[in-house]
Design an enzyme around this catalytic site. Sequence first.
Site, PDB file in Angstrom:
ATOM      1  N   ASN A  65     -10.707  -2.437  -5.400  1.00  0.00           N
ATOM      2  CA  ASN A  65      -9.989  -1.483  -6.256  1.00  0.00           C
ATOM      3  C   ASN A  65     -10.628  -1.481  -7.641  1.00  0.00           C
ATOM      4  OD1 ASN A  65      -6.701  -2.549  -5.024  1.00  0.00           O
ATOM      5  ND2 ASN A  65      -8.012  -0.920  -4.248  1.00  0.00           N
ATOM      6  N   ASP A  72       0.839  -1.208   0.000  1.00  0.00           N
ATOM      7  CA  ASP A  72       0.000   0.000   0.000  1.00  0.00           C
ATOM      8  C   ASP A  72       0.874   1.259   0.000  1.00  0.00           C
ATOM      9  OD1 ASP A  72      -2.360   1.394  -0.002  1.00  0.00           O
ATOM     10  OD2 ASP A  72      -2.718   1.203   2.147  1.00  0.00           O
TER      11      ASP A  72
HETATM   12  C1  IPE Z   1      -5.253  -2.750  -0.254  1.00  0.00           C
HETATM   13  O1  IPE Z   1      -4.964  -1.412  -0.388  1.00  0.00           O
HETATM   14  C2  IPE Z   1      -5.251  -3.413  -1.599  1.00  0.00           C
HETATM   15  C3  IPE Z   1      -3.949  -3.547  -2.224  1.00  0.00           C
HETATM   16  C4  IPE Z   1      -2.813  -3.247  -1.688  1.00  0.00           C
HETATM   17  C5  IPE Z   1      -3.971  -4.101  -3.542  1.00  0.00           C
HETATM   18  P1  IPE Z   1      -6.117  -0.319  -0.506  1.00  0.00           P
HETATM   19  O2  IPE Z   1      -5.444   0.998  -0.651  1.00  0.00           O
HETATM   20  O3  IPE Z   1      -7.081  -0.700  -1.569  1.00  0.00           O
HETATM   21  O4  IPE Z   1      -6.841  -0.468   0.889  1.00  0.00           O
HETATM   22  P2  IPE Z   1      -7.791   0.553   1.662  1.00  0.00           P
HETATM   23  O5  IPE Z   1      -8.852   0.989   0.697  1.00  0.00           O
HETATM   24  O6  IPE Z   1      -6.930   1.688   2.102  1.00  0.00           O
HETATM   25  O7  IPE Z   1      -8.321  -0.252   2.815  1.00  0.00           O
HETATM   26  C1  IPE Z   2      -1.540   0.430  -3.421  1.00  0.00           C
HETATM   27  O1  IPE Z   2      -1.378   1.789  -3.452  1.00  0.00           O
HETATM   28  C2  IPE Z   2      -1.732  -0.139  -4.795  1.00  0.00           C
HETATM   29  C3  IPE Z   2      -3.123  -0.506  -5.106  1.00  0.00           C
HETATM   30  C4  IPE Z   2      -4.088  -0.565  -4.244  1.00  0.00           C
HETATM   31  C5  IPE Z   2      -3.417  -0.874  -6.476  1.00  0.00           C
HETATM   32  P1  IPE Z   2      -2.608   2.790  -3.371  1.00  0.00           P
HETATM   33  O2  IPE Z   2      -3.022   3.149  -4.758  1.00  0.00           O
HETATM   34  O3  IPE Z   2      -3.685   2.255  -2.514  1.00  0.00           O
HETATM   35  O4  IPE Z   2      -1.915   4.018  -2.683  1.00  0.00           O
HETATM   36  P2  IPE Z   2      -2.515   4.969  -1.568  1.00  0.00           P
HETATM   37  O5  IPE Z   2      -3.060   4.122  -0.472  1.00  0.00           O
HETATM   38  O6  IPE Z   2      -3.568   5.786  -2.240  1.00  0.00           O
HETATM   39  O7  IPE Z   2      -1.339   5.785  -1.124  1.00  0.00           O
HETATM   40 MG    MG Z   3      -4.108   2.386  -0.547  1.00  0.00          MG
END
Ligand code: IPE
Ligand code: IPE
Ligand code: MG
Length: 313
Positions: free
Chosen positions: A92, A44
Amino acid sequence: MRASTTRPVFQPCSRLHELSAEEAALYAQLDPQKIPQHVAIIMDGNGRWAGKRALKRFLGHQQGAESVQFVVETASRINLPFITLYAFSLENNLRRPKSEVNFLMKLLRSYLVGNVKRMNDNNVRMEYIGRICELPSEVQDTMQWASEATARNTGTTLTLALNYGSRSEIVDAARKILTDLIAEAHQRGCSLEDLIQVDGLEARLDEHHISGALYTAHMPDPDLVIRTSGEQRISNFLLWQIAYSEIFITDRLWPDFRGIHLLEAIQNYQKRERRFGGLGETFTDEDLDALEPAAEVAEEIVTELTPKQLAPR
Ligand code: IPE
Ligand code: IPE
Ligand code: MG
């Protein structure tokens, strides 16, 4: 998608000399007997990494893909049998803007095309978990190509969780169990009810059956779950499988995460006492001998702990 069932047995090999000097120094402090069998990572923080640099989110994802390769290669050098990376959740897919989802799909394809050779050089097998059949067909084709191209490797298994949600995995497992039972009843020419009555419901459905119907049936449960970027949540990742996993949360954003940070997390893991609901390894036979017999404890409960007005006369 469930990966092929004929997978080679994991064969550790000696590649520690390929670690960087910094990684080798940290690895020397680890107990090689206590390297986890399976590490799962919630990658993340890509968006925040980009935001801090006033860059577009997609550049954070691009940088995050670089981290994947570094971390997987370190994992393979220390003979980690399984590493599972949460790359793209079902949520996502449903809740992010179409433009970001499209970019992530393109990035996945170019990551696979660009890294299969390095996976083979590192003896890494690639597999996937998630509702892969809902991804665009050209993405599925590239994924299949990459897993076939690495299927004979005998080192670390890298599993990418893509369009993955743990609740939907459990739903898929329940559907599979039910579908298999119906097929068996049909084959035997009896009703589902009759089939279940023959052996009893307990024999037909227990924890073992559910684990065996999950996408991860062929893997041990994760020993260690790492989440980058500081969020203290699981976000629908491997809910069943992490019942007794150790959890390590770091504020470091995924694009800044490297092999050395994986080793730091393993070092922290090795200091933990895993108890699985018991009393742990530090509880010795002497401690057991020192325990009072159950009958005496029951007596003490009655005499010492029961309020006087309630004590039996
Ligand atoms: C979790 O991260 C999913 C992945 C790392 C693929 P998210 O960014 O989607 O999680 P939330 O929404 O902050 O819980
Ligand atoms: C994790 O990074 C990757 C995916 C969930 C695809 P994020 O896109 O969730 O990054 P933040 O949480 O917005 O920083
Ligand atoms: Mg995230």
